[in-house]
Design an enzyme around this catalytic site. Structure first.
Site, PDB file in Angstrom:
ATOM      1  N   GLU A  31       0.848  -1.190   0.000  1.00  0.00           N
ATOM      2  CA  GLU A  31       0.000   0.000   0.000  1.00  0.00           C
ATOM      3  C   GLU A  31       0.886   1.242   0.000  1.00  0.00           C
ATOM      4  OE1 GLU A  31      -2.348   2.714  -0.448  1.00  0.00           O
ATOM      5  OE2 GLU A  31      -3.391   0.778  -0.303  1.00  0.00           O
ATOM      6  N   GLU A  33      -0.241   4.427   0.038  1.00  0.00           N
ATOM      7  CA  GLU A  33      -0.801   5.561   0.795  1.00  0.00           C
ATOM      8  C   GLU A  33      -1.273   5.092   2.175  1.00  0.00           C
ATOM      9  OE1 GLU A  33      -2.986   8.676  -1.465  1.00  0.00           O
ATOM     10  OE2 GLU A  33      -3.016   7.149  -3.042  1.00  0.00           O
ATOM     11  N   GLY A  36      -7.112   0.972   4.031  1.00  0.00           N
ATOM     12  CA  GLY A  36      -8.518   1.382   4.005  1.00  0.00           C
ATOM     13  C   GLY A  36      -8.940   1.938   2.670  1.00  0.00           C
ATOM     14  N   GLY A  37      -7.950   2.371   1.862  1.00  0.00           N
ATOM     15  CA  GLY A  37      -8.255   2.848   0.514  1.00  0.00           C
ATOM     16  C   GLY A  37      -9.167   4.053   0.466  1.00  0.00           C
ATOM     17  N   CYS A  39     -12.445   4.177   0.266  1.00  0.00           N
ATOM     18  CA  CYS A  39     -13.637   4.068   1.107  1.00  0.00           C
ATOM     19  C   CYS A  39     -13.419   4.666   2.496  1.00  0.00           C
ATOM     20  CB  CYS A  39     -14.062   2.607   1.227  1.00  0.00           C
ATOM     21  SG  CYS A  39     -15.551   2.363   2.218  1.00  0.00           S
ATOM     22  N   ILE A 173     -22.174   9.810  -5.463  1.00  0.00           N
ATOM     23  CA  ILE A 173     -21.322  10.942  -5.073  1.00  0.00           C
ATOM     24  C   ILE A 173     -22.078  12.255  -5.208  1.00  0.00           C
ATOM     25  CG2 ILE A 173     -19.214  12.231  -5.604  1.00  0.00           C
ATOM     26  CD1 ILE A 173     -18.002   9.576  -6.608  1.00  0.00           C
ATOM     27  N   ASP A 276     -12.738  -2.336  -7.781  1.00  0.00           N
ATOM     28  CA  ASP A 276     -12.934  -1.347  -8.844  1.00  0.00           C
ATOM     29  C   ASP A 276     -12.108  -1.639 -10.088  1.00  0.00           C
ATOM     30  OD1 ASP A 276     -14.611  -0.130  -7.083  1.00  0.00           O
ATOM     31  OD2 ASP A 276     -13.502   1.760  -6.923  1.00  0.00           O
ATOM     32  N   HIS A 407     -42.793  -5.154  15.942  1.00  0.00           N
ATOM     33  CA  HIS A 407     -43.589  -3.933  15.823  1.00  0.00           C
ATOM     34  C   HIS A 407     -43.335  -3.054  17.044  1.00  0.00           C
ATOM     35  CE1 HIS A 407     -47.069  -1.328  15.112  1.00  0.00           C
ATOM     36  NE2 HIS A 407     -47.346  -1.474  16.412  1.00  0.00           N
TER      37      HIS A 407
END
Length: 435
Positions: A31, A33, A36-37, A39, A173, A276, A407
């Site tokens: 990774e 950066e 968690g990316g 999101c 978005i 993605d 209920h």
């Protein structure tokens, strides 16, 4: 030698890493950066944190009808921004600890596949690409400052609200930021090139969003694009000109699409692409499911049968918007016969008690199969999950009719909508069923 090398520690990547470790595999995770990316750091979590502040703000403004008098309600935008960053940071630290607890090697550097079995200088048996996506940048005709244009990344770092903003696109978005900024007093204009707001939504959801936008004084134009921008003047394809302080790009996200087969394999069978990067279903929870399936395939050879029709989608705000399966227009286009029920949220006691009567539940089904569900309501994100469980387990709407629902709850609306398919909903007049 590692059993699995994973590029990207977003929802797809870290889920794959944890599941692989649970299966006894030796894992290395790259990774460049933050874990968690998008999101966690630039998308889902920050925006939902801000939306929660907006929800509290709106409820305080209308609390007098509930017998609670609050005077001079105001907000501090910088504190709202600080909080979303703090929330993301806390979750990020917790996630890092979680990943490390599984003995996963984390390499904080940019990864490059140098051979079918090599990432940087590390030997790996299998490679999983989970590099996510980025905001879709658009260049417009005309002369304007680059500072005028904002992405969904940029707006999370701004310290000053604009007086007016034009949002390009009305997907998740665009809709969420329109709701946020409108709640904070910004004049919002939404431009959508397709023929309805939320192009992927059922048409009746879109029609209700139109009504909500008008109520919130959010200006919008469908089947419209930006012709040009000069200075702060935006000229639309419908001939209208609008002066705005900012333009927010909310028209989806881009990625270097990687072609995969049904098992998410690339042309190199030991290299997989999930989330993605394959564009099959660009949602965090979809990416996480793909990650689990790939690890199962690597460890057992079990063929993957990923059905994007069973992926629920939610747009947050008040009320929430949720859907799964086919829209009514899709069923009509494919000449698929179906039954339909439409249950208004205003028929629920819980909704009246909480003054949240806006919305409906719409179910499309055959006798044997639930084909689609479309909800706009408080707690829509929870209700759509109940229907997702039913669809994934091939339950019919009659099976759900047999379930006892507590209920008073919003979830009673799920039962009522299933009863409505047989014209036996209990809490709406007979003549309004299937309206």
């Amino acid at each position: 030698m590692f059993d699995v090398g994973i590029i990207g520690a977003g929802p797809a990547g870290y889920t794959a890493a944890i599941r692989a470790s649970q299966r006894g595999l030796k894992v290395i995770l790259f990774e460049k950066e933050h874990v968690g990316g998008t999101c966690l750091n630039k998308g889902c979590i920050p925006t939902k944190t801000i939306l929660h502040s907006c929800k509290i703000l709106n409820e305080l403004k209308s609390s007098s009808k509930l017998g609670i008098n609050v005077e001079n309600v105001s907000f501090d935008f910088n504190k709202i921004q600080e909080r979303q960053k703090t929330v993301s940071e806390k979750i990020r630290k917790s996630l890092s600890t979680l990943i490390k607890s599984y003995g996963i090697t984390i390499v904080e550097e940019e990864a490059k596949i140098t051979a079918p079995n090599k990432i940087n200088d590390y030997e790996v048996k299998n490679i999983i690409i989970a590099t996510g996506s980025k905001p879709n940048l658009i260049n417009f005709n005309g002369e304007y400052s680059k500072d005028l244009i904002m992405t969904s990344d940029d707006i999370l770092n701004t310290t000053e609200l604009p007086n007016s903003i034009l949002i390009v696109g009305s997907g998740a978005i665009g809709i969420e930021w329109a709701r946020i900024l409108s709640s904070l007093g910004v004049k919002v204009i939404v431009v959508e090139m397709m023929n309805q707001l939320i192009p992927t939504a059922d048409y009746e959801i879109s029609e209700r969003v139109v009504r909500l936008f008008k109520k919130s004084r959010i200006e919008f134009y469908t089947q419209t694009t930006i012709e040009s921008i000069n200075g702060n003047i935006v000229t639309l394809s419908n001939g209208k000109t609008i002066e705005v302080d900012k333009v927010l790009l909310g028209a989806g996200r881009k990625t270097d699409t990687i072609e995969v087969n049904s098992n998410f394999q690339t042309k190199d069978k030991n290299i997989f692409a999930i989330g993605d990067t394959n564009r099959i279903s660009m949602l965090a929870h979809s990416a996480m499911k793909q990650a689990e399936e790939v690890i199962e395939y690597i460890t057992t050879g079990k063929e993957i049968h990923f059905d994007k029709n069973l992926v629920p989608a939610v747009i947050y705000g008040t009320p929430e918007i949720a859907q799964i399966g086919k829209t009514e227009q899709e069923l009509k286009e494919k000449n698929i016969e179906y039954k339909k029920s439409f249950f208004p949220i205003s028929a629920l006691g819980k909704a009246y008690a909480e003054d949240k009567i806006e919305g409906f539940i719409k179910i499309l089904a055959t006798e044997d199969e639930i084909l689609g569900a479309h909800i706009i309501s408080e707690e829509a994100s929870a209700m759509i999950q109940q229907i997702a469980i039913a669809m994934a387990n091939k339950l019919s709407y009659k099976d759900i009719q047999e379930v006892i629902f507590a209920h008073p709850t919003y979830s009673e609306g799920v039962l009522e909508s299933m009863l409505g398919l047989d014209n036996i909903a209990l809490h709406i007049p007979q003549q309004t069923i299937n309206a």
